[in-house]
Design an enzyme around this catalytic site. Sequence first.
Site, short mmCIF file in Angstrom:
data_model
loop_
_atom_site.label_atom_id
_atom_site.label_comp_id
_atom_site.label_asym_id
_atom_site.label_seq_id
_atom_site.Cartn_x
_atom_site.Cartn_y
_atom_site.Cartn_z
N CYS A 1 7.18 -4.81 16.28
CA CYS A 1 6.74 -3.88 17.32
C CYS A 1 5.34 -4.32 17.73
O CYS A 1 4.49 -4.61 16.90
CB CYS A 1 6.73 -2.45 16.79
N CYS B 1 2.05 -2.56 16.32
CA CYS B 1 1.97 -2.23 14.89
C CYS B 1 1.30 -3.33 14.09
O CYS B 1 1.50 -4.51 14.35
CB CYS B 1 3.38 -1.97 14.37
N CYS C 1 7.03 -6.98 7.86
CA CYS C 1 8.13 -6.36 8.60
C CYS C 1 8.61 -7.33 9.67
O CYS C 1 7.81 -7.99 10.32
CB CYS C 1 7.65 -5.06 9.26
N CYS D 1 -1.40 6.37 10.07
CA CYS D 1 -0.11 5.90 10.50
C CYS D 1 -0.18 4.52 11.17
O CYS D 1 -0.93 4.32 12.12
CB CYS D 1 0.37 6.92 11.51
N CYS E 1 3.45 8.54 1.39
CA CYS E 1 4.03 7.61 2.36
C CYS E 1 4.27 6.29 1.64
O CYS E 1 3.33 5.68 1.14
CB CYS E 1 3.04 7.44 3.52
N GLU F 1 0.82 -1.21 0.00
CA GLU F 1 0.00 0.00 0.00
C GLU F 1 0.86 1.26 0.00
O GLU F 1 1.95 1.28 0.57
CB GLU F 1 -0.90 0.02 1.24
N1 SAH Z 1 9.82 0.87 10.51
C1 SAH Z 1 9.86 2.30 10.47
C2 SAH Z 1 8.87 2.95 9.54
C3 SAH Z 1 7.48 2.39 9.44
S1 SAH Z 1 6.34 2.62 10.76
C4 SAH Z 1 9.73 2.85 11.86
O1 SAH Z 1 9.54 2.09 12.79
O2 SAH Z 1 9.88 4.04 12.04
C5 SAH Z 1 5.91 4.31 10.70
C6 SAH Z 1 5.52 4.86 12.06
O3 SAH Z 1 4.20 4.41 12.44
C7 SAH Z 1 6.44 4.40 13.17
O4 SAH Z 1 6.73 5.49 14.01
C8 SAH Z 1 5.59 3.39 13.88
O5 SAH Z 1 6.04 3.16 15.17
C9 SAH Z 1 4.22 4.03 13.79
N2 SAH Z 1 3.09 3.13 14.08
C10 SAH Z 1 3.03 1.81 13.94
N3 SAH Z 1 1.82 1.34 14.31
C11 SAH Z 1 1.09 2.41 14.70
C12 SAH Z 1 -0.24 2.60 15.16
N4 SAH Z 1 -1.06 1.58 15.28
N5 SAH Z 1 -0.64 3.86 15.45
C13 SAH Z 1 0.19 4.91 15.27
N6 SAH Z 1 1.44 4.81 14.82
C14 SAH Z 1 1.90 3.57 14.54
#
Ligand code: SAH
Length: 356
Positions: free
Chosen positions: A115, A118, A111, A341, A104, A91
Site C-alpha cells: 500500500c 504505509c 508486508c 497506526c 496490536c 513490534e
Molecule cells: N494489512 C492489514 C493490517 C495491517 S495495517 C490491513 O491492511 O488492514 C493496519 C491499518 O493501518 C490498515 O488500515 C492500514 O491501512 C493502516 N495504515 C497503514 N499506514 C498508515 C498510516 N501511515 N497512517 C494511518 N493508518 C495507516
Amino acid sequence: MKNSIFNYTLPSLGKTLEENGFKKYSAKQIFNWIYEKNVLDFALMTNISKELKLFLNENFIINSLNMLVSEESHDGTIKLLFMLDDKRTIETVLMPQKYGQSVCITTQVGCKMACKFCASGLIKTERNLETHEMVLQILAINLLLKEKYKNDPDSPRARVSHVVVMGIGEPFDNFDNVWNFVNIINDDYGFNIGARHITVSTCGVVPKIKEFADLQSQVNLAISLHAPNNEIRNKLMPINKAYPVEKLMDAIKYYIQKTNRRITFEYILIEDVNDSEDNARELAKLVKGINGYVNLIPYNEVEENPFKRSTKIGQFFSVLRKLNVNAILRKEYGIDINAACGQLRAKREGIIKNEI
Ligand code: SAH
C-alpha cells in the site's frame, strides 16, 4: 526438531498427546499451566506424569521472544521491539483503554501488499510469522502487565483483554497461522480472550474474506477501504487491481450474511487524495445498507512518501453523519513513540538493523 509449544491449539496438542499414548486431557492441564499460571517449565507442572514430562521435554520447547526495547508514550501506550530467532525484528503495541488492555500484534516480517501510504512495505525482508511468534507477543505483554499489577493481580488490567491484528503484515496472507493464533488466544484454556474482543484487519484479500466468513467465527473483521471507488483505491492499494471494490463489497456482504456480524470499514484521510466532500458522498453510497460502520483515521505521515494528513477531517465526518452513515473518528495512540497506526516498521536505528 523440537517444536514450540506455542504453535499448538488445544485440539492439536490433545491429538499429538493421544497419538503418542498419552491422555488427550493432559493438553488442558498443560495449557492451564502455561496460559493461566504462566509456569514456563515442564518440570514444574506438578500434576503431569514423569513419562509425559519426558515426552514434552524431548519434543517441545517453551520458548520466548527476545525483547530488545520497550518505550512508553505519554498516553500510556507501550511499544515493544522483539528479536526473532533469525534476528529479524517485530513490534507489538499495548494500548491501555477504558474497557481493558488492548494489544496490536504483528503477523509478518514486512508486508507484500505494498500500500502506497504505509510504512510496513518499506521493510525489505518478508516472511510469515509462525503461530508461536504471534502467541508469544501476547504472552510477553501479559507477563509485563502481571509485573506491573503485581499488587493487584486480580485487576482486569493485569492481563490482555483485547487484541487487534493490525500491526505489520497482512493477516490474510498468513491465514492458517493467524487462525491458529486466534484459536489459542480465544481458548478458555488459553488466554481466554473473547472472540468479540479480537479484531482482524485486512486490506481486502477477497478469497480469504470468504474463507473467514465460512468459519462463522465471532471474531471481528475490519476492512482497510481507504477509498470510495476503484480509481482512487487503485492508486493507493495494489490489491485493488486483483480484487476491485465491487468484488470486495460482494465478499463483505457474503461475510455479513454468513456471520451476522457488523463490519468495520477503516478509512484513512489523506489530503487531496480521498478526503473531499464528493469522496464522502461516494463513500456513503458505497456502504449504504451494509451492517457496518466507518472508522475515520487521521493519516500518520511517513517520511518516505508524499502523502499528508487531511485538514478536512471534520467536514468529511459531517458529510457522512448527514447522510446517516455510522462513522467514528479514531483516537490516536502512541504518536510520540511512533507506535501509531501504520507507523510500525520494526527497526531501531543504532540498535538493530534487520534489513539484509
Ligand atoms: N494489512 C492489514 C493490517 C495491517 S495495517 C490491513 O491492511 O488492514 C493496519 C491499518 O493501518 C490498515 O488500515 C492500514 O491501512 C493502516 N495504515 C497503514 N499506514 C498508515 C498510516 N501511515 N497512517 C494511518 N493508518 C495507516
